[in-house]
Scaffold this motif. Structure first.
Motif, PDB file in Angstrom:
ATOM      1  N   ALA B 156      -2.906   4.320  13.486  1.00 11.97           N
ATOM      2  CA  ALA B 156      -2.877   5.692  14.276  1.00 11.97           C
ATOM      3  C   ALA B 156      -3.796   5.348  15.475  1.00 11.97           C
ATOM      4  N   PRO B 157      -5.043   4.853  15.352  1.00  9.15           N
ATOM      5  CA  PRO B 157      -5.741   4.770  16.943  1.00  9.15           C
ATOM      6  C   PRO B 157      -5.025   3.558  17.394  1.00  9.15           C
ATOM      7  N   LEU B 158      -4.595   2.570  16.894  1.00  7.97           N
ATOM      8  CA  LEU B 158      -3.830   1.542  17.558  1.00  7.97           C
ATOM      9  C   LEU B 158      -2.501   1.870  18.265  1.00  7.97           C
ATOM     10  N   THR B 159      -1.876   2.758  17.754  1.00  5.83           N
ATOM     11  CA  THR B 159      -0.689   3.160  18.382  1.00  5.83           C
ATOM     12  C   THR B 159      -1.068   4.360  19.585  1.00  5.83           C
ATOM     13  N   LEU B 160      -1.954   4.881  19.386  1.00  6.39           N
ATOM     14  CA  LEU B 160      -2.376   5.912  20.632  1.00  6.39           C
ATOM     15  C   LEU B 160      -2.975   4.937  21.622  1.00  6.39           C
ATOM     16  N   MET B 161      -3.618   4.054  21.394  1.00  9.22           N
ATOM     17  CA  MET B 161      -4.430   3.204  22.497  1.00  9.22           C
ATOM     18  C   MET B 161      -3.284   2.424  23.040  1.00  9.22           C
ATOM     19  N   SER B 162      -2.158   2.277  22.448  1.00  9.58           N
ATOM     20  CA  SER B 162      -1.189   1.268  22.944  1.00  9.58           C
ATOM     21  C   SER B 162      -0.299   1.977  23.717  1.00  9.58           C
ATOM     22  N   LYS B 226       7.367  -4.027  -6.899  1.00 11.13           N
ATOM     23  CA  LYS B 226       6.470  -4.996  -5.918  1.00 11.13           C
ATOM     24  C   LYS B 226       6.806  -5.332  -4.970  1.00 11.13           C
ATOM     25  N   LEU B 227       8.302  -5.725  -4.765  1.00 12.73           N
ATOM     26  CA  LEU B 227       9.031  -6.264  -3.672  1.00 12.73           C
ATOM     27  C   LEU B 227       8.959  -5.113  -2.550  1.00 12.73           C
ATOM     28  N   GLY B 228       9.304  -3.973  -3.142  1.00  9.62           N
ATOM     29  CA  GLY B 228       9.228  -3.033  -1.938  1.00  9.62           C
ATOM     30  C   GLY B 228       7.950  -2.604  -1.248  1.00  9.62           C
ATOM     31  N   LEU B 229       6.807  -2.987  -2.080  1.00 11.66           N
ATOM     32  CA  LEU B 229       5.494  -2.906  -1.659  1.00 11.66           C
ATOM     33  C   LEU B 229       5.147  -3.886  -0.680  1.00 11.66           C
ATOM     34  N   MET B 230       5.752  -5.274  -1.114  1.00 10.00           N
ATOM     35  CA  MET B 230       5.543  -6.355  -0.161  1.00 10.00           C
ATOM     36  C   MET B 230       6.168  -6.033   1.076  1.00 10.00           C
ATOM     37  N   GLY B 231       7.417  -5.473   1.009  1.00  8.75           N
ATOM     38  CA  GLY B 231       8.019  -4.973   2.149  1.00  8.75           C
ATOM     39  C   GLY B 231       7.588  -4.039   3.140  1.00  8.75           C
ATOM     40  N   ILE B 232       6.837  -3.056   2.579  1.00  7.46           N
ATOM     41  CA  ILE B 232       6.189  -2.082   3.210  1.00  7.46           C
ATOM     42  C   ILE B 232       4.799  -2.753   3.821  1.00  7.46           C
ATOM     43  N   ILE B 233       4.238  -3.686   3.432  1.00  7.55           N
ATOM     44  CA  ILE B 233       3.021  -4.577   3.871  1.00  7.55           C
ATOM     45  C   ILE B 233       3.620  -5.295   5.101  1.00  7.55           C
ATOM     46  N   ASP B 234       4.736  -5.856   4.961  1.00  4.10           N
ATOM     47  CA  ASP B 234       5.335  -6.763   5.918  1.00  4.10           C
ATOM     48  C   ASP B 234       5.669  -5.813   7.115  1.00  4.10           C
ATOM     49  N   SER B 235       6.166  -4.825   6.670  1.00  3.79           N
ATOM     50  CA  SER B 235       6.709  -3.995   8.059  1.00  3.79           C
ATOM     51  C   SER B 235       5.505  -3.262   8.884  1.00  3.79           C
ATOM     52  N   LEU B 236       4.361  -3.062   8.257  1.00  2.00           N
ATOM     53  CA  LEU B 236       2.920  -2.775   8.656  1.00  2.00           C
ATOM     54  C   LEU B 236       2.662  -3.967   9.644  1.00  2.00           C
ATOM     55  N   ILE B 237       2.579  -5.189   8.949  1.00  2.00           N
ATOM     56  CA  ILE B 237       2.237  -6.342   9.776  1.00  2.00           C
ATOM     57  C   ILE B 237       2.942  -6.351  11.166  1.00  2.00           C
ATOM     58  N   SER B 238       4.409  -6.289  10.798  1.00  2.00           N
ATOM     59  CA  SER B 238       5.062  -6.541  12.150  1.00  2.00           C
ATOM     60  C   SER B 238       4.944  -5.337  13.035  1.00  2.00           C
ATOM     61  N   THR B 239       4.504  -3.941  12.442  1.00  4.20           N
ATOM     62  CA  THR B 239       4.498  -2.750  13.460  1.00  4.20           C
ATOM     63  C   THR B 239       3.212  -3.130  14.263  1.00  4.20           C
ATOM     64  N   VAL B 240       2.017  -3.323  13.589  1.00  2.00           N
ATOM     65  CA  VAL B 240       0.646  -3.700  14.127  1.00  2.00           C
ATOM     66  C   VAL B 240       0.696  -4.898  14.986  1.00  2.00           C
ATOM     67  N   SER B 241       1.492  -5.746  14.646  1.00  3.10           N
ATOM     68  CA  SER B 241       1.512  -7.195  15.524  1.00  3.10           C
ATOM     69  C   SER B 241       1.978  -6.958  16.960  1.00  3.10           C
ATOM     70  N   ARG B 242       3.277  -6.007  16.676  1.00  2.85           N
ATOM     71  CA  ARG B 242       3.778  -5.893  18.201  1.00  2.85           C
ATOM     72  C   ARG B 242       3.080  -4.758  19.125  1.00  2.85           C
ATOM     73  N   LEU B 243       2.137  -4.244  18.639  1.00  6.85           N
ATOM     74  CA  LEU B 243       1.169  -3.194  19.493  1.00  6.85           C
ATOM     75  C   LEU B 243       0.494  -3.948  20.654  1.00  6.85           C
ATOM     76  N   GLN B 244       0.386  -3.672  21.797  1.00  7.38           N
ATOM     77  CA  GLN B 244      -0.405  -4.226  22.916  1.00  7.38           C
ATOM     78  C   GLN B 244      -1.182  -2.975  23.518  1.00  7.38           C
ATOM     79  N   PRO B 245      -2.241  -3.378  23.950  1.00  9.64           N
ATOM     80  CA  PRO B 245      -3.332  -2.166  24.487  1.00  9.64           C
ATOM     81  C   PRO B 245      -2.580  -1.815  25.999  1.00  9.64           C
ATOM     82  N   LYS B 246      -2.572  -0.241  25.934  1.00  6.60           N
ATOM     83  CA  LYS B 246      -1.887   0.318  27.309  1.00  6.60           C
ATOM     84  C   LYS B 246      -2.887  -0.155  28.469  1.00  6.60           C
ATOM     85  N   LYS B 247      -2.205  -0.544  29.510  1.00  7.81           N
ATOM     86  CA  LYS B 247      -2.879  -1.187  30.773  1.00  7.81           C
ATOM     87  C   LYS B 247      -3.328   0.074  31.292  1.00  7.81           C
ATOM     88  N   TYR B 248      -4.749  -0.002  31.851  1.00 10.46           N
ATOM     89  CA  TYR B 248      -4.982   0.958  32.852  1.00 10.46           C
ATOM     90  C   TYR B 248      -6.254   0.399  33.844  1.00 10.46           C
TER      91      TYR B 248
END
Lengths: 72, 452
Positions: B156-162, B226-248
């Protein structure tokens, strides 16, 4: 290009939100169970992508290996 | 417990154990209720795997009384900081560490039962997981119990900051258990909400919490492979990794390239600061108003642990990305309004001042911002600073300096006492002035003072 995973995720989640939104919220909330439900839905979609990517990686590695052998 | 034993006021929520301090060391009691999980953590090889890679804090078991399962002594964290004091990339690094640990833990048939930002600390630039009692046995089919917590504390904070505003990490000050997902949804632009990862983990998660959660629901009916759980973790990792700080555009992000500092005076200032630090054998230095950490890096060469604090997100972000040192900790701290004591009885999370116990405080080119831009009297600054350090290195910037002229050009000069003699006389009430050196090619003066 939109990946297969992206398409599946978008389609599933859009369908889900249209089904469950909007309804009346309950007064006593246990935030945990709400997220359990989401996880159950997501696991079905992203789990598929996870397995798919795993296979894709194995296939790529297989060809890379053979490519190297051929070049030798 | 001996008289010198003190319980950590913020360690009471988890029945598995609690933190206490004794003779300057940190200890953790482990209760019998956590016995099976602790044994699994240690015997499965997970502890060795994580601690050998410096992902989890190392500890040693020590002798203890019979009414407690175990007492462990974790390695000391040089300075405890909180998520609302981190820049974007620090929060992102902490998020990815949490996910990485959860992924490894699942391989060892364990899972994280908490995923709060407070479980992570920074040693210099490196994040480390500190809550040894957060691991529990993985039950096949069970969803990730800390999933919602992870989304609230990190995503949540990372997405808002992004997508909304880089300064929205400050919302974490108001919401200690992470930013509520419905609030996050309300604050995000539509462009962000349609991104698959954000839609799934924030929007859908928020909606389902509001709509589907009732106490009468039987949680056990929700099964996740467990496979689904790994998929969720993987999806979270790629979501977080793509976030970049909003320029100001901030005043301080490009400070050093915009100021009229001459290179010669800059080099001289660096050498002077190091000269003043010599023979102080400082173990800890707080660089207040550090900007992008240029001088924090210079003084880190003495081997001291340096807290590089500035209120500007861009400057701290710059410091975190560029200065890769184990002994420089960048923090977003507004010196005029530092983090307060928060949580239960206002004692769960300590204020920034309460956590400070520093050998040397360094205030380079900050006095004019405090005294002129923010109307702080010299006496107020001196008394506050002297209570927290043994030594002070401070730069006096006179009214004839170009930077001060800029400050004064925007307001009426009501600062009749802003001069070097008044500065010295007010600071002398709380400090002994040991050395005083002019910075070559400038009208500025560097002081070394000792707290009285």
């Amino acid at each position: 290009m939109i990946s297969q995973k992206t398409t599946i995720e978008t389609l599933t989640t859009t369908t889900l939100i249209s089904i469950i939104y909007p309804k009346v919220a309950h007064a006593y909330l246990d935030p945990g169970s709400g997220s359990y439900m989401v996880q159950m839905f997501l696991a079905a979609t992203v789990g598929f992508g996870y397995v798919f990517r795993g296979y894709l990686k194995q296939i790529k590695e297989f060809f890379k290996k053979h490519d190297k052998i051929d070049k030798k | 417990m001996t008289k010198s034993t003190k319980n950590e006021s913020g360690s009471f929520r988890d029945p598995s154990g609690n933190i206490f301090y004794q003779n300057g060391n940190v200890y953790r009691n482990i209760n019998f209720v956590y016995q099976n999980d602790y044994d699994l953590l240690m015997d499965s090889g997970l502890y060795t795997k994580l601690s050998s890679q410096n992902l989890l804090v190392k500890h040693q078991e020590i002798s203890h009384s019979k009414n407690i399962f175990k007492v462990i002594k974790p390695n000391i964290i040089p300075f405890v900081s909180y998520p609302y004091e981190w820049c974007f990339d620090q929060l992102k690094a902490a998020a990815l560490l949490t996910l990485n640990i959860q992924k490894i833990a699942l391989d060892y048939n364990m899972s994280l039962k908490d995923a709060t930002g407070f479980n992570i600390q920074f040693i210099g630039q490196k994040p480390i997981f500190i809550d040894t009692l957060s691991f529990e046995k993985y039950v096949p089919g069970h969803p990730w119990v800390a999933y919602r917590q992870f989304c609230q504390h990190f995503l949540a904070p990372l997405t808002l900051m992004s997508y909304t505003d880089i300064q929205l990490n400050k919302l974490l000050l108001s919401f200690l258990d992470g930013i509520p997902l419905n609030l996050t949804t309300n604050l995000l632009p539509i462009l962000a909400k349609i991104k698959p990862g954000i839609f799934a983990h924030i929007v859908l998660n928020a909606t389902s919490q509001q709509v589907l959660s009732t106490t009468s629901e039987n949680k056990n009916k929700y099964k996740v492979s467990k496979l689904g759980l790994m998929g969720i973790i993987d999806s979270l990792i790629s979501t977080v990794s793509r976030l970049q700080p909003k320029k100001y555009k901030s005043t301080w992000g490009e400070y050093y390239s915009n100021t009229n500092y001459q290179t010669k005076s800059f080099i001289a200032k660096k050498q002077l600061v190091l000269k003043l630090l010599k023979n102080l054998s400082a173990k800890s230095i707080l660089d207040l108003g550090s900007n992008n950490g240029l001088f924090s890096e210079v003084v880190s060469k003495t081997g001291a642990y340096v807290i590089s604090a500035d209120y500007d997100q861009n400057a701290v972000q710059d410091c975190f990305i560029h200065i890769k040192k184990d002994n420089v900790l960048p923090l977003v701290i507004d010196f005029l309004n530092p983090s307060p004591s928060l949580g239960w009885a206002n004692a769960e999370r300590k204020s920034f001042w309460d956590r400070l116990n520093i050998d040397v405080i360094m205030m380079l080119a900050t006095i004019h911002h405090l005294a002129i831009a923010n109307n702080l009297p010299f006496a107020k600054i001196a008394s506050t600073i002297s209570a927290k350090c043994k030594y002070l290195i401070i730069e006096f910037v006179g009214k004839d300096d170009s930077q001060v002229k800029i400050l004064l050009s925007q307001r009426e000069d009501i600062f009749i006492n802003y001069n070097q003699s008044s500065f010295e006389s007010e600071f002398s009430k709380f400090f002994k002035i040991i050395k005083k050196e002019n910075i070559p090619h400038t009208s500025r003066t560097l002081y070394l003072m000792q707290s009285l």
